[in-house]
Design a protein around this motif. Structure first.
Motif, short mmCIF file in Angstrom:
data_model
loop_
_atom_site.label_atom_id
_atom_site.label_comp_id
_atom_site.label_asym_id
_atom_site.label_seq_id
_atom_site.Cartn_x
_atom_site.Cartn_y
_atom_site.Cartn_z
N SER A 21 0.83 6.96 -2.13
CA SER A 21 2.31 6.97 -2.70
C SER A 21 3.66 7.88 -1.42
O SER A 21 3.73 7.53 -1.11
CB SER A 21 2.63 6.79 -3.71
OG SER A 21 2.54 8.18 -4.49
N LEU A 61 2.63 0.02 -3.34
CA LEU A 61 2.39 1.58 -3.01
C LEU A 61 2.51 2.47 -4.10
O LEU A 61 2.44 3.96 -3.38
CB LEU A 61 2.78 1.59 -1.45
CG LEU A 61 2.03 0.86 -0.09
CD1 LEU A 61 2.67 0.59 0.72
CD2 LEU A 61 0.64 1.65 0.19
N PHE A 104 3.71 7.20 2.75
CA PHE A 104 3.98 6.40 3.34
C PHE A 104 5.70 5.92 2.61
O PHE A 104 5.96 6.25 1.90
CB PHE A 104 3.69 4.72 2.96
CG PHE A 104 1.98 4.86 3.00
CD1 PHE A 104 2.08 4.16 4.01
CD2 PHE A 104 0.96 4.69 2.43
CE1 PHE A 104 0.24 3.39 5.02
CE2 PHE A 104 -0.21 5.42 2.92
CZ PHE A 104 -0.44 4.02 3.61
N GLN A 131 -1.72 -3.76 -11.14
CA GLN A 131 -1.19 -4.04 -9.79
C GLN A 131 -2.00 -5.54 -8.93
O GLN A 131 -1.16 -6.29 -8.07
CB GLN A 131 -2.40 -3.13 -8.88
CG GLN A 131 -1.16 -1.66 -8.72
CD GLN A 131 -2.33 -0.72 -8.19
OE1 GLN A 131 -4.13 -0.63 -8.40
NE2 GLN A 131 -1.52 0.25 -7.76
N VAL A 174 8.06 4.41 1.70
CA VAL A 174 8.36 2.94 0.58
C VAL A 174 9.46 2.85 -0.29
O VAL A 174 10.75 3.60 -0.51
CB VAL A 174 7.24 3.44 -1.03
CG1 VAL A 174 7.22 2.32 -1.99
CG2 VAL A 174 6.25 3.67 -0.78
N ALA A 183 -3.54 0.43 4.27
CA ALA A 183 -3.11 0.88 3.03
C ALA A 183 -4.04 0.01 2.03
O ALA A 183 -3.53 -0.79 2.05
CB ALA A 183 -2.62 1.86 1.88
N GLN A 212 5.65 -4.40 -2.61
CA GLN A 212 4.37 -3.92 -1.62
C GLN A 212 4.94 -2.17 -2.15
O GLN A 212 4.11 -0.89 -2.05
CB GLN A 212 5.87 -3.89 -0.16
CG GLN A 212 4.25 -4.86 0.83
CD GLN A 212 4.96 -5.22 2.19
OE1 GLN A 212 4.51 -4.53 3.14
NE2 GLN A 212 5.97 -6.62 1.90
N THR A 213 6.60 -2.10 -2.48
CA THR A 213 7.13 -1.55 -2.90
C THR A 213 5.92 -0.37 -4.71
O THR A 213 6.23 0.67 -4.74
CB THR A 213 8.93 -1.24 -3.33
OG1 THR A 213 9.43 -1.62 -2.14
CG2 THR A 213 8.97 0.20 -3.66
N ALA A 268 1.29 -0.40 6.34
CA ALA A 268 3.45 0.00 6.23
C ALA A 268 3.66 1.24 6.48
O ALA A 268 2.66 1.58 7.85
CB ALA A 268 3.22 0.99 4.39
N SER A 301 0.28 4.09 -6.17
CA SER A 301 -0.83 4.31 -6.15
C SER A 301 -1.63 5.47 -6.00
O SER A 301 0.05 6.62 -6.01
CB SER A 301 -1.14 3.88 -4.70
OG SER A 301 -0.46 4.32 -3.16
#
Length: 227
Positions: free
Chosen positions: A186, A180, A189, A111, A191, A102, A176-177, A59, A183
């Motif tokens: 977050s 991440l 990155f 997840q 997002v 990541a 991915q959105t 990302a 996480s």
């Protein structure tokens, strides 16, 4: 004798496409099985230390992610010819956007489920699309490919590419959105949810081919009726 050459060429091409389609199907199937039995699936192939469960996502880092590329090499620029005194070559600038990987070392069950849907959706679509292509290639080796059945297969492929491609693109962006975004990294990155409309263009091209195929089938039927 000369009339048999185009037919032989079509059969050879059909066999080649059938082989390629079969290889693609097996590759997609292996990818699906590997994802299901891997560290983020049933963990059948997971190593004792659990490192197979680590999932990595590439990302773009946010502004809060401090990235130091280091000091550039001490060079002087010759304005006359645009070269540096160190390399004697044209100056190259290095900039963004940059991407960072990541790695989630201990993903949660939710997840892992999202990850599996993400990883399986693409190969599954490949299976669904390649299967009718393989059937069309086989019909070319067995006889006449310009049939109503192959026309329906083309319309099916067009629908799968358009609908399935957009759905897979949405799954990729959403996965991915979500992963991440939930996480611990977050905030480090950018997002963003992204979707590709390329499958729609590809599907429309295949639909146009199906329409042309329909005309060819009708012309073949009319020709057979007059003989």
């Amino acid at each position: 004798m000369s009339n048999d050459r185009p037919r032989d060429s079509a059969r050879s091409l059909g066999r080649a496409v059938e082989i390629i389609a079969t290889i693609a199907m097996f590759s997609a199937l292996i990818t699906i099985v590997a994802s299901l039995v891997g560290g983020n699936g049933l963990r059948i192939t997971d190593r004792p230390d659990g490192t197979d469960a680590m999932m990595s996502i590439v990302a773009q880092p946010s502004a809060e992610f401090d990235i130091d590329l280091g000091d550039p090499l001490p060079t002087t620029v010759d304005e006359a010819d645009g070269t540096t005194s160190v390399f004697g070559q044209a100056v190259v600038e290095i900039g963004g956007p940059l991407t960072v990987t990541a790695s989630l070392l201990d993903p949660t069950p939710s997840q892992r489920v999202i990850w599996l849907i993400w990883r399986v959706s693409g190969p599954l679509l490949v299976l669904l699309v390649v299967w009718p292509i393989r059937q069309m290639a086989r019909s070319a080796t067995d006889g006449d490919p310009f049939t109503a059945r192959n026309e329906r297969r083309l319309w099916l492929i067009a629908g799968l590419v358009i609908i399935g491609g957009v759905v897979v693109s949405m799954i990729n962006g959403s996965a991915q959105t979500i992963i991440l975004g939930r996480s611990a990294a977050s905030e480090l990155f950018i997002v963003e949810f992204e979707i590709s409309f390329l499958p729609i263009i590809a599907g429309l091209v295949i639909a146009a081919l199906a329409a042309i195929w329909h005309i060819g089938v009708d012309m073949r039927d009319e020709l057979d009726a007059t003989i």
